[in-house]
Design a protein around this motif. Structure first.
Motif, PDB file in Angstrom:
ATOM      1  N   PRO A   1       0.813  -1.233   0.000  1.00 29.68           N
ATOM      2  CA  PRO A   1       0.000   0.000   0.000  1.00 29.68           C
ATOM      3  C   PRO A   1       0.839   1.272   0.000  1.00 29.68           C
ATOM      4  O   PRO A   1       0.471   2.257  -0.640  1.00 29.68           O
ATOM      5  N   ALA A   2       1.978   1.253   0.721  1.00 28.89           N
ATOM      6  CA  ALA A   2       2.795   2.462   0.812  1.00 28.89           C
ATOM      7  C   ALA A   2       3.569   2.733  -0.474  1.00 28.89           C
ATOM      8  O   ALA A   2       3.851   3.889  -0.815  1.00 28.89           O
ATOM      9  N   MET A   3       3.932   1.675  -1.196  1.00 31.36           N
ATOM     10  CA  MET A   3       4.717   1.859  -2.416  1.00 31.36           C
ATOM     11  C   MET A   3       3.858   2.223  -3.614  1.00 31.36           C
ATOM     12  O   MET A   3       4.355   2.787  -4.591  1.00 31.36           O
ATOM     13  N   LEU A   4       2.564   1.924  -3.561  1.00 28.89           N
ATOM     14  CA  LEU A   4       1.694   2.101  -4.719  1.00 28.89           C
ATOM     15  C   LEU A   4       1.711   3.523  -5.284  1.00 28.89           C
ATOM     16  O   LEU A   4       1.866   3.700  -6.501  1.00 28.89           O
ATOM     17  N   PRO A   5       1.552   4.571  -4.452  1.00 28.07           N
ATOM     18  CA  PRO A   5       1.588   5.923  -5.028  1.00 28.07           C
ATOM     19  C   PRO A   5       2.903   6.248  -5.726  1.00 28.07           C
ATOM     20  O   PRO A   5       2.927   6.998  -6.706  1.00 28.07           O
ATOM     21  N   HIS A   6       4.004   5.693  -5.234  1.00 23.13           N
ATOM     22  CA  HIS A   6       5.307   5.938  -5.863  1.00 23.13           C
ATOM     23  C   HIS A   6       5.447   5.171  -7.177  1.00 23.13           C
ATOM     24  O   HIS A   6       6.153   5.616  -8.091  1.00 23.13           O
ATOM     25  N   ALA A   7       4.788   4.012  -7.272  1.00 24.80           N
ATOM     26  CA  ALA A   7       4.942   3.165  -8.451  1.00 24.80           C
ATOM     27  C   ALA A   7       4.002   3.541  -9.585  1.00 24.80           C
ATOM     28  O   ALA A   7       4.290   3.264 -10.751  1.00 24.80           O
ATOM     29  N   LEU A   8       2.863   4.165  -9.264  1.00 22.18           N
ATOM     30  CA  LEU A   8       1.829   4.391 -10.278  1.00 22.18           C
ATOM     31  C   LEU A   8       2.296   5.194 -11.499  1.00 22.18           C
ATOM     32  O   LEU A   8       1.936   4.828 -12.629  1.00 22.18           O
ATOM     33  N   PRO A   9       3.056   6.286 -11.340  1.00 20.86           N
ATOM     34  CA  PRO A   9       3.481   7.005 -12.550  1.00 20.86           C
ATOM     35  C   PRO A   9       4.271   6.126 -13.511  1.00 20.86           C
ATOM     36  O   PRO A   9       4.030   6.135 -14.727  1.00 20.86           O
ATOM     37  N   GLY A  10       5.220   5.351 -12.983  1.00 17.91           N
ATOM     38  CA  GLY A  10       6.005   4.469 -13.841  1.00 17.91           C
ATOM     39  C   GLY A  10       5.181   3.350 -14.430  1.00 17.91           C
ATOM     40  O   GLY A  10       5.306   3.018 -15.614  1.00 17.91           O
TER      41      GLY A  10
ATOM     42  N   LEU B   1      -6.314   7.765 -24.592  1.00 16.35           N
ATOM     43  CA  LEU B   1      -7.108   8.755 -23.860  1.00 16.35           C
ATOM     44  C   LEU B   1      -7.953   8.092 -22.769  1.00 16.35           C
ATOM     45  O   LEU B   1      -8.027   8.577 -21.640  1.00 16.35           O
ATOM     46  N   VAL B   2      -8.598   6.979 -23.127  1.00 15.65           N
ATOM     47  CA  VAL B   2      -9.406   6.260 -22.137  1.00 15.65           C
ATOM     48  C   VAL B   2      -8.514   5.729 -21.016  1.00 15.65           C
ATOM     49  O   VAL B   2      -8.853   5.810 -19.823  1.00 15.65           O
ATOM     50  N   SER B   3      -7.352   5.190 -21.384  1.00 15.34           N
ATOM     51  CA  SER B   3      -6.416   4.688 -20.375  1.00 15.34           C
ATOM     52  C   SER B   3      -5.964   5.799 -19.451  1.00 15.34           C
ATOM     53  O   SER B   3      -5.854   5.608 -18.221  1.00 15.34           O
ATOM     54  N   SER B   4      -5.698   6.985 -20.009  1.00 13.14           N
ATOM     55  CA  SER B   4      -5.241   8.111 -19.192  1.00 13.14           C
ATOM     56  C   SER B   4      -6.305   8.535 -18.183  1.00 13.14           C
ATOM     57  O   SER B   4      -5.983   8.867 -17.028  1.00 13.14           O
ATOM     58  N   LEU B   5      -7.570   8.520 -18.594  1.00 11.20           N
ATOM     59  CA  LEU B   5      -8.651   8.873 -17.668  1.00 11.20           C
ATOM     60  C   LEU B   5      -8.737   7.867 -16.516  1.00 11.20           C
ATOM     61  O   LEU B   5      -8.871   8.244 -15.346  1.00 11.20           O
ATOM     62  N   ILE B   6      -8.637   6.598 -16.847  1.00 11.88           N
ATOM     63  CA  ILE B   6      -8.685   5.557 -15.813  1.00 11.88           C
ATOM     64  C   ILE B   6      -7.487   5.675 -14.879  1.00 11.88           C
ATOM     65  O   ILE B   6      -7.600   5.541 -13.650  1.00 11.88           O
ATOM     66  N   ILE B   7      -6.321   5.951 -15.444  1.00  5.12           N
ATOM     67  CA  ILE B   7      -5.104   6.089 -14.637  1.00  5.12           C
ATOM     68  C   ILE B   7      -5.225   7.257 -13.666  1.00  5.12           C
ATOM     69  O   ILE B   7      -4.821   7.167 -12.497  1.00  5.12           O
ATOM     70  N   ARG B   8      -5.812   8.366 -14.129  1.00  3.71           N
ATOM     71  CA  ARG B   8      -5.994   9.521 -13.239  1.00  3.71           C
ATOM     72  C   ARG B   8      -6.864   9.167 -12.051  1.00  3.71           C
ATOM     73  O   ARG B   8      -6.605   9.575 -10.921  1.00  3.71           O
ATOM     74  N   VAL B   9      -7.942   8.431 -12.293  1.00  2.98           N
ATOM     75  CA  VAL B   9      -8.834   8.024 -11.206  1.00  2.98           C
ATOM     76  C   VAL B   9      -8.090   7.134 -10.205  1.00  2.98           C
ATOM     77  O   VAL B   9      -8.198   7.305  -8.979  1.00  2.98           O
ATOM     78  N   ILE B  10      -7.318   6.186 -10.720  1.00  8.10           N
ATOM     79  CA  ILE B  10      -6.562   5.285  -9.838  1.00  8.10           C
ATOM     80  C   ILE B  10      -5.530   6.056  -9.031  1.00  8.10           C
ATOM     81  O   ILE B  10      -5.359   5.833  -7.818  1.00  8.10           O
ATOM     82  N   GLU B  11      -4.823   6.982  -9.675  1.00  7.26           N
ATOM     83  CA  GLU B  11      -3.805   7.761  -8.965  1.00  7.26           C
ATOM     84  C   GLU B  11      -4.441   8.642  -7.892  1.00  7.26           C
ATOM     85  O   GLU B  11      -3.902   8.775  -6.783  1.00  7.26           O
ATOM     86  N   ALA B  12      -5.585   9.249  -8.210  1.00  4.02           N
ATOM     87  CA  ALA B  12      -6.252  10.097  -7.219  1.00  4.02           C
ATOM     88  C   ALA B  12      -6.679   9.283  -6.010  1.00  4.02           C
ATOM     89  O   ALA B  12      -6.568   9.732  -4.861  1.00  4.02           O
ATOM     90  N   ARG B  13      -7.138   8.066  -6.243  1.00  4.27           N
ATOM     91  CA  ARG B  13      -7.559   7.205  -5.142  1.00  4.27           C
ATOM     92  C   ARG B  13      -6.358   6.748  -4.314  1.00  4.27           C
ATOM     93  O   ARG B  13      -6.422   6.691  -3.078  1.00  4.27           O
ATOM     94  N   ALA B  14      -5.265   6.428  -4.991  1.00  4.55           N
ATOM     95  CA  ALA B  14      -4.076   5.936  -4.282  1.00  4.55           C
ATOM     96  C   ALA B  14      -3.400   7.039  -3.466  1.00  4.55           C
ATOM     97  O   ALA B  14      -2.738   6.762  -2.463  1.00  4.55           O
ATOM     98  N   ARG B  15      -3.562   8.292  -3.881  1.00  3.40           N
ATOM     99  CA  ARG B  15      -2.892   9.403  -3.200  1.00  3.40           C
ATOM    100  C   ARG B  15      -3.787  10.122  -2.210  1.00  3.40           C
ATOM    101  O   ARG B  15      -3.470  11.217  -1.780  1.00  3.40           O
ATOM    102  N   ARG B  16      -4.899   9.496  -1.828  1.00  2.00           N
ATOM    103  CA  ARG B  16      -5.764  10.117  -0.842  1.00  2.00           C
ATOM    104  C   ARG B  16      -5.010  10.366   0.464  1.00  2.00           C
ATOM    105  O   ARG B  16      -4.335   9.486   0.969  1.00  2.00           O
ATOM    106  N   GLY B  17      -5.150  11.583   0.970  1.00  2.00           N
ATOM    107  CA  GLY B  17      -4.508  11.920   2.239  1.00  2.00           C
ATOM    108  C   GLY B  17      -3.101  12.467   2.105  1.00  2.00           C
ATOM    109  O   GLY B  17      -2.567  13.016   3.063  1.00  2.00           O
TER     110      GLY B  17
END
Length: 239
Positions: A157-166, A219-235
Motif C-alpha cells: 500500500p505504501a509503495m503504490l503511489p510511488h509506483a503508479l506514474p512508472g 485517452l481512455v487509459s489516461s482517464l482511468i489512470i488519473r482516477v486510480i492515482e487520485a484514489r491511491a494518493r488520498r490523504g
C-alpha cells in the motif's frame, strides 16, 4: 476536395467495409496488452522483491534478466521469444513423450509482452519499494508482523503511489508494443490495418483510422489512470 475522394464506406462495420475487422484487431490488441501487462506485474513484483530481499544467486539472476531485456531491442526479443521459445517448448515436450505443443497466438503474445514488461516493472517497483520509509517497516516488525503480512499490509500500500506514474507509462507502452506482434503474424490492430490497406490500396484512410483507435485507447487509459492515482494518493495533501 480531397475529402470527397476518400471512400468512407471502406470503414463500414459490415463487409465489404473493414471497420469490423479493425475493431476486432483492436480487441485483440487490448487482450494482449491486458494479459501481458498483468503477467509483467507478477514478474516485476517477484523480481523487485528478489532483487531487494533475495539471496546472492537470486539477485544476480534478476540483474541478468532486467539487464538483458532492457538492452536488447523489443522487436528482437519478440522474435527470439516467439520462435525460439516455441521451438524449445516443443523440443522439451517431445523429449518427455508428449509430442508437439500447439500454442495459440494470443497466449504466445501475452507471454512475450509479459516477459518484456516484467523487466521494466521490476525496476519501477524496486524504486517504489525503496521509497517506503524504513520506519514503517521497522514499526510493523516491532508489532510482530510476519514478512508476508508486512508486504501485504505495509509495503505494497505504501509503495503504490510511488509506483503508479512508472506503471502507468508502462501500460501505455504496452498497448503500443502489441503492434510489434504483427511481425509474427498475430492479427492485432496493426496487422489487420496493413491487410485492409493492402487489399483496398486506401493506405492513408486505414492507417489514419488505426492511429485514431490507438489515440482513443490512450485517452481512455489516461482517464482511468488519473482516477486510480487520485484514489491511491488520498490523504497525501494533508500530510
Amino acid at each position: 476536395m480531397a475529402a470527397d475522394m476518400i471512400n468512407w464506406s471502406l470503414l463500414a462495420l459490415e463487409p465489404p467495409g473493414w471497420g469490423g475487422v479493425l475493431l476486432a484487431g483492436l480487441m485483440n490488441s487490448i487482450k494482449i496488452a491486458l494479459g501481458g501487462y498483468s503477467l509483467g506485474l507478477v514478474l516485476g513484483t517477484g523480481g523487485a522483491f528478489g532483487k531487494l530481499y533475495g539471496g546472492p544467486v537470486l539477485r544476480d539472476l534478476m540483474e541478468v534478466y532486467t539487464t538483458v531485456v532492457r538492452a536488447v531491442p523489443e522487436l528482437v526479443l519478440i522474435l527470439l521469444l516467439y520462435y525460439a521459445g516455441t521451438d524449445l517448448l516443443n523440443r522439451v515436450s517431445a523429449a518427455l513423450g508428449y509430442g508437439s505443443v500447439d500454442i495459440s497466438g494470443l497466449a504466445a503474445g501475452i507471454f512475450v509482452i509479459g516477459v518484456v514488461q516484467g523487466a521494466y516493472s521490476t525496476e519501477v517497483l524496486r524504486g517504489a519499494i525503496l521509497a517506503v520509509p524504513a520506519g514503517q517497516i521497522e514499526a510493523a516488525r516491532a508489532f510482530g508482523m510476519s514478512p508476508l503480512m508486512i508486504m501485504r499490509r505495509v509495503t505494497l500500500p505504501a509503495m503504490l503511489p510511488h509506483a503508479l506514474p512508472g506503471l502507468s507509462n508502462l501500460w501505455l507502452i504496452c498497448t503500443k508494443d502489441t503492434a510489434l506482434l504483427a511481425v509474427v503474424g498475430f492479427s492485432e490492430l496493426t496487422l489487420v490495418t496493413r491487410q485492409a490497406a493492402g487489399t483496398t490500396k486506401a493506405y492513408m484512410l486505414f492507417f489514419c483510422a488505426a492511429g485514431v483507435l490507438y489515440l482513443l485507447l490512450t485517452l481512455v487509459s489516461s482517464l482511468i489512470i488519473r482516477v486510480i492515482e487520485a484514489r491511491a494518493r488520498r490523504g497525501w495533501a494533508a500530510r
